[in-house]
Design a protein around this motif. Structure first.
Motif, PDB file in Angstrom:
ATOM      1  N   LYS A 159       0.841  -1.203   0.000  1.00  0.00           N
ATOM      2  CA  LYS A 159       0.000   0.000   0.000  1.00  0.00           C
ATOM      3  C   LYS A 159       0.875   1.252   0.000  1.00  0.00           C
ATOM      4  O   LYS A 159       0.524   2.270  -0.615  1.00  0.00           O
ATOM      5  CB  LYS A 159      -0.950  -0.014   1.194  1.00  0.00           C
ATOM      6  N   LYS A 163       0.844   4.065  -2.877  1.00  0.00           N
ATOM      7  CA  LYS A 163       0.726   5.485  -2.537  1.00  0.00           C
ATOM      8  C   LYS A 163       1.830   6.296  -3.193  1.00  0.00           C
ATOM      9  O   LYS A 163       1.602   7.428  -3.660  1.00  0.00           O
ATOM     10  CB  LYS A 163       0.763   5.655  -1.024  1.00  0.00           C
ATOM     11  N   ASP A 164       3.048   5.724  -3.247  1.00  0.00           N
ATOM     12  CA  ASP A 164       4.185   6.422  -3.851  1.00  0.00           C
ATOM     13  C   ASP A 164       4.216   6.299  -5.373  1.00  0.00           C
ATOM     14  O   ASP A 164       5.106   6.848  -6.027  1.00  0.00           O
ATOM     15  CB  ASP A 164       5.498   5.887  -3.277  1.00  0.00           C
ATOM     16  N   LYS A 376      -2.466  -1.635  -8.305  1.00  0.00           N
ATOM     17  CA  LYS A 376      -2.875  -1.202  -6.972  1.00  0.00           C
ATOM     18  C   LYS A 376      -3.133  -2.424  -6.111  1.00  0.00           C
ATOM     19  O   LYS A 376      -3.110  -3.560  -6.599  1.00  0.00           O
ATOM     20  CB  LYS A 376      -4.129  -0.333  -7.052  1.00  0.00           C
TER      21      LYS A 376
END
Length: 418
Positions: A159, A163-164, A376
């Motif tokens: 995660k 996010k990055d 993702k």
């Protein structure tokens, strides 16, 4: 066949142990039966970085039955069962790269070995495989349809990558499936952690003060089992909701610095670093026993303990004694690694049955849907989670009620009032 295991002569023992585990894995057996007929993974290369245990062996055999080319390495140097690794190679023609107690360099050589097979799907327990793939084997990323992750620790890592904006393919968080985290983390970790501590120490839990760092599903499970064996349980937390839940469940809650002064046993299950640190060791009682059941060996600051000590010795298998300048002794179990796997055999097969059923079905889902999945972290689709639960109930001979059409209509309507 390319492989690296300790000793192929151990295979016969491994086969028997794999068979013994299979008897308690009816969900995976039902999936394997379908896989043998349908071959939904035909031609797919799967690289798996998992604990090399009897339960994992049954997952590998199931994936191969589905048509996949499977390559297995260990996710923890102390969790490999060498007889199981030998059996998979010799009797099931599944390449394994894992040796119990391997050093860090060998551990990563084994990771590279399975990645060099150019996998289409990865299976992780802790995230090392996908992290290594992204950092050191980027030329292989185009081959990958997606991956799965077994643990809370790994899901947190992925995660963060998402996010990055650096995650390059979809990952299904098997850990977050209800049939995984509820059973595996609570019942599996709860029982196997206590099992590991008892095998390592042969100490009585009844009447002791048992400190648990973290009250997630794993912490809940360990607390339940420790209390059931007569220990006084103390929970330390940073999350006010979980701390409140622990108190309402009947456990004492306090900061670790206070618990450190009175605890007899300590178990970390947070997924974070230095949860037990230098200032905690400085106030612990003589004879305190410290163990970790979180994925990585970072939750206990072992370096600080080494620096504090004036001498060290292995007093029992999986028990290292650290003598402090004032004469107190602190005992670290299993080098601070997963005590349930390093000092015992990990989760019971009936628990891993549901976790690995989710792995098998998630691999099938990734292969069938990878064109529409984005890079993702995804939860396990509800239909897969429900299917695992349905198969488990079927294996247990349990039937449940079904909603009537009238009930379905009522639940889907906003017009019905009091």
């Amino acid at each position: 066949m390319d492989y690296h295991v300790k000793d192929l002569s151990l295979a016969e023992k491994g086969v028997l142990r794999i068979e013994w585990a299979e008897k308690e894995m009816p969900v995976l057996r039902q999936i394997r039966k379908r896989f043998e007929k349908e071959k939904p993974l035909k031609g797919v290369k799967i690289a798996a970085c998992l604990h090399v245990t009897t339960e994992t062996a049954n997952l590998m055999i199931t994936l191969k039955a589905g048509g996949a080319d499977v390559y297995l390495t260990a996710s923890n140097p102390l969790s490999t069962q060498d007889d199981v690794a030998a059996a998979l190679v010799k009797e099931f023609d599944i390449p394994v790269f894992a040796i119990h107690g391997e050093d860090r360099d060998t551990y990563y050589q084994h990771l590279y070995a399975v990645l060099d097979k150019e996998p289409n799907i990865t299976m992780d327990d802790g995230g090392d495989l996908i992290s290594t793939l992204h950092k050191e084997k980027q030329n292989l990323l185009d081959n990958v349809f997606g991956g799965t992750e077994e643990t809370t620790t790994g899901v947190i890592r992925f995660k963060a990558m998402e996010k990055d904006g650096v995650l390059k393919f979809p990952v299904i968080a098997v850990n977050d499936a209800y049939t995984k985290h509820l059973f595996d983390n609570r019942y599996g970790t709860g029982q196997s952690t206590i099992d590991g501590i008892l095998r390592a120490t042969n100490r009585l839990l009844a009447g002791s003060v048992f400190v648990i760092a973290g009250y997630g599903w794993c912490g809940r499970g360990v607390a339940m089992r420790a209390a059931g064996m007569g220990a006084e349980v103390i929970v330390t937390e940073v999350d006010p909701l979980k701390a409140l839940e622990a108190r309402m469940d009947g456990f004492r809650v306090m900061p670790m610095i206070e618990a450190a002064k009175i605890g007899d046993f300590f178990v970390t299950v947070t997924g974070n670093i230095n949860v037990i640190d230098k200032h905690h060791f400085e106030v612990m009682k003589d004879g305190a026993i410290v163990a970790n059941s979180g994925h990585f060996d970072v939750e206990i600051n072992i370096k600080a303990l080494e620096e504090l000590s004036v001498s060290q010795r292995d007093i029992r298998e999986n028990v290292r004694e650290y003598r402090l300048p004032d004469g107190r002794n602190i005992y670290l179990l299993a080098e601070g690694r997963l005590v349930n796997l390093a000092a015992a055999e990990g989760h019971p097969a009936s628990v891993m049955d549901m976790s690995f059923a989710n792995q098998a079905l998630s691999a099938e889902y990734i292969y069938k849907n990878h064109d529409s999945l984005k890079p993702k972290v995804y939860k396990v689709p509800d239909e897969l989670d429900f299917e695992v639960a349905r198969l488990k109930l079927n294996a247990m001979g349990i039937q449940i009620d079904q909603l009537t059409e009238e009930q379905k209509e009522y639940l889907s309507s906003w017009e019905h009032g009091t």
